[in-house]
Design a protein around this motif. Structure first.
Motif, PDB file in Angstrom:
ATOM      1  N   THR A 268       0.580  -1.112  -0.033  1.00 27.36           N
ATOM      2  CA  THR A 268       0.196  -0.022  -0.094  1.00 27.36           C
ATOM      3  C   THR A 268       0.959   1.188  -0.461  1.00 27.36           C
ATOM      4  OG1 THR A 268      -2.084  -1.281   1.014  1.00 27.36           O
ATOM      5  CG2 THR A 268      -1.287   1.327   1.040  1.00 27.36           C
ATOM      6  N   GLU A 269       1.478   1.350   1.008  1.00 30.17           N
ATOM      7  CA  GLU A 269       3.125   2.340   0.800  1.00 30.17           C
ATOM      8  C   GLU A 269       3.824   2.822  -0.721  1.00 30.17           C
ATOM      9  OE1 GLU A 269       4.554   5.709   1.827  1.00 30.17           O
ATOM     10  OE2 GLU A 269       3.352   4.726   3.138  1.00 30.17           O
ATOM     11  N   TRP A 271       2.124   1.438  -3.156  1.00 29.18           N
ATOM     12  CA  TRP A 271       1.171   1.816  -4.605  1.00 29.18           C
ATOM     13  C   TRP A 271       1.434   3.459  -3.811  1.00 29.18           C
ATOM     14  CZ3 TRP A 271      -3.400   3.869  -2.051  1.00 29.18           C
ATOM     15  CH2 TRP A 271      -4.292   4.178  -3.397  1.00 29.18           C
ATOM     16  N   ARG A 272       0.911   3.882  -3.073  1.00 34.36           N
ATOM     17  CA  ARG A 272       0.834   5.202  -2.154  1.00 34.36           C
ATOM     18  C   ARG A 272       1.952   6.430  -2.787  1.00 34.36           C
ATOM     19  NH1 ARG A 272      -0.318   4.586   3.192  1.00 34.36           N
ATOM     20  NH2 ARG A 272      -2.403   3.946   2.498  1.00 34.36           N
ATOM     21  N   TYR A 273       2.390   5.422  -2.119  1.00 34.66           N
ATOM     22  CA  TYR A 273       3.803   6.693  -2.811  1.00 34.66           C
ATOM     23  C   TYR A 273       4.078   7.249  -4.762  1.00 34.66           C
ATOM     24  CZ  TYR A 273       8.312   8.770  -3.339  1.00 34.66           C
ATOM     25  OH  TYR A 273      10.029   9.350  -3.614  1.00 34.66           O
ATOM     26  N   THR A 275       2.020   6.791  -6.993  1.00 40.78           N
ATOM     27  CA  THR A 275       1.160   7.955  -7.492  1.00 40.78           C
ATOM     28  C   THR A 275       0.392   9.357  -7.463  1.00 40.78           C
ATOM     29  OG1 THR A 275      -0.857   6.933  -5.742  1.00 40.78           O
ATOM     30  CG2 THR A 275      -1.522   5.303  -7.708  1.00 40.78           C
ATOM     31  N   ALA A 276       1.178   9.322  -6.349  1.00 44.86           N
ATOM     32  CA  ALA A 276       0.776  11.057  -5.528  1.00 44.86           C
ATOM     33  C   ALA A 276       2.680  11.670  -6.689  1.00 44.86           C
ATOM     34  CB  ALA A 276       1.627  10.983  -3.757  1.00 44.86           C
ATOM     35  N   GLU A 290      -7.923   8.264  -5.701  1.00 46.02           N
ATOM     36  CA  GLU A 290      -7.163   8.581  -5.083  1.00 46.02           C
ATOM     37  C   GLU A 290      -7.064   8.210  -3.597  1.00 46.02           C
ATOM     38  OE1 GLU A 290      -6.533  12.967  -6.251  1.00 46.02           O
ATOM     39  OE2 GLU A 290      -7.347  12.597  -7.680  1.00 46.02           O
ATOM     40  N   ASP A 291      -6.268   8.193  -2.960  1.00 44.59           N
ATOM     41  CA  ASP A 291      -5.859   8.258  -1.430  1.00 44.59           C
ATOM     42  C   ASP A 291      -6.276   9.242  -0.706  1.00 44.59           C
ATOM     43  OD1 ASP A 291      -6.180   6.690   0.967  1.00 44.59           O
ATOM     44  OD2 ASP A 291      -4.267   6.112   1.041  1.00 44.59           O
ATOM     45  N   GLY A 294      -6.137   8.874   3.181  1.00 43.17           N
ATOM     46  CA  GLY A 294      -4.932   8.267   3.622  1.00 43.17           C
ATOM     47  C   GLY A 294      -5.186   7.104   4.341  1.00 43.17           C
ATOM     48  N   ASN A 298      -4.318  -0.848  -0.741  1.00 42.95           N
ATOM     49  CA  ASN A 298      -4.144  -1.833  -2.458  1.00 42.95           C
ATOM     50  C   ASN A 298      -3.089  -2.551  -2.314  1.00 42.95           C
ATOM     51  OD1 ASN A 298      -2.747  -0.928  -5.233  1.00 42.95           O
ATOM     52  ND2 ASN A 298      -4.705   0.193  -4.986  1.00 42.95           N
TER      53      ASN A 298
END
Length: 375
Positions: A268-269, A271-273, A275-276, A290-291, A294, A298
């Motif tokens: 998840t982290e 994916w978050r990094y 996409t951001a 979009e997260d 937070g 994913n």
């Protein structure tokens, strides 16, 4: 090389997986077909791996797990268990869509433009004619993890068979067949479970009416001229892939040593990094929700396109730079229709494992900028 194609198959495999294969090459006979040491070794290995899978998925009776050649094989078996109308979703892989369409009498619930599902809509689509709901736990296009427990609870109250495809989530996201009210769980061995290709399986709850999918030798009930209906023999016609199953067992040990909860956190982290930072680049379109708050989880999958360039071209050029991705429709045509990427040739998919790093993501995004003059 930067490998970002783990949604297709995980790489690299743990060294213990190779060791397990070599051990099987030295010791494996045909399980259930004799009493000599080689066949006994194989039978014991199969039971050992069933027990590991049961622990991973919170299954009470490991004998309710049958080995298959992959998730597609398992899902075809599962669809064959369905009676009445089948309810499914637009975010399914063809391993669900094709067996369901071939069988006929089904309803597909659409997804929104981000690939997200409306759970109330799914519940409303279930009628007195519905006999089964078949859905994925996580999208292989966006990595979104769906709330299968919410649908499973509703199906259990209605007495409707609930079948879950966890090809993308097994080993990455915690799965509890009891709390999620899953009647049939279908999985593959070569992705998040770190086994090798040619392995998979199906769990069938003890209250589900069994119907064999194919017939053949089982090493049991030899004078019975129909396939046995007891699990797991019912779905294990012919010799199983003992060498692959031994490798799967090693993969399960590897995951257990890290913890599925930790796997989910890392995926998840990443994916978050990704996409951001990708959304900040002009000329790149990132698909999926979009997260904002937070709180999303994913499986570590990102789909994107570079405006003005076909996905195949982007993936090919990245490959020449040593970055492995997958372009196209990812065997999920209705998902791409929902995302409005069906006319674009699909997307470029980046899919991570816990072995990927933020530094690799930085390199990948820099390479995209360099190749296509993005800023």
């Amino acid at each position: 090389m930067i490998y970002m194609d783990n949604a297709a198959t995980s790489w690299p495999k743990p060294k213990t997986v190779r060791t397990a294969i070599n051990e099987a090459l030295d010791h494996a006979g045909n399980p259930g077909r004799g009493t000599h040491s080689y066949t006994v070794w194989s039978s014991m290995k199969l039971n050992e791996v069933r027990q590991k899978l049961a622990k991973l998925f919170c299954i009470k009776n490991s004998q309710r797990i049958a080995f298959t050649s992959n998730a597609t094989h398992a899902l075809n078996i599962a669809v064959n268990l369905c009676y009445g109308q089948i309810v499914t979703t637009a975010m399914e892989h063809n391993s669900v869509l094709r067996p369901v369409a071939t069988r006929g009498y089904y309803h597909v619930n659409e997804a929104d433009a981000n690939g997200s599902l409306d759970y109330d809509r799914i519940r409303r689509s279930i009628t007195e004619l519905t006999g089964a709901v078949v859905m994925t736990h996580a999208s292989n296009v966006t990595g979104e993890v769906y709330d299968v427990a919410r649908i499973g609870e509703y199906c259990r109250k209605k007495g409707i068979l609930f079948i879950v495809d966890c090809a993308q989530s097994a080993g990455v996201v915690p799965i509890d067949v009891e709390s999620m009210c899953i009647d049939v769980l279908c999985f593959t061995g070569h992705k998040g479970l770190f086994g090798i290709q040619g392995t998979g399986g199906i769990y069938v709850a003890d209250h589900v009416r069994i119907r064999p999918y194919m017939s053949g030798g089982t090493g049991s009930h030899s004078f019975l001229l129909r396939q046995p209906t007891e699990m797991p023999d019912c779905f294990e016609a012919g010799t199983v892939n003992t060498h692959g199953i031994a490798a799967l067992g090693a993969g399960l040990d590897y995951i257990s040593g890290i913890g599925v909860g930790k796997m989910q956190e890392i995926h998840t982290e990443l994916w978050r990094y990704f996409t951001a930072n990708a959304r900040k680049i002009n000329g790149i379109t990132v698909y999926g929700p979009e997260d904002a708050g937070g709180g999303m989880i994913n499986t570590g999958v990102v789909s994107l396109n570079v405006i003005g360039h076909e996905p195949g071209e982007v993936s090919m050029l990245l490959g020449k730079e040593g970055i492995c991705t997958r372009a196209g429709y990812h065997c999920a045509p209705l998902a791409h229709k929902a995302l409005r990427t069906d006319a674009l040739g699909g997307t470029v998919r980046f899919s991570f494992s816990h072995l990927n790093t933020k530094e690799e993501i930085d390199t990948t995004l820099y390479t995209l900028k360099k190749l296509f003059a993005l800023s």
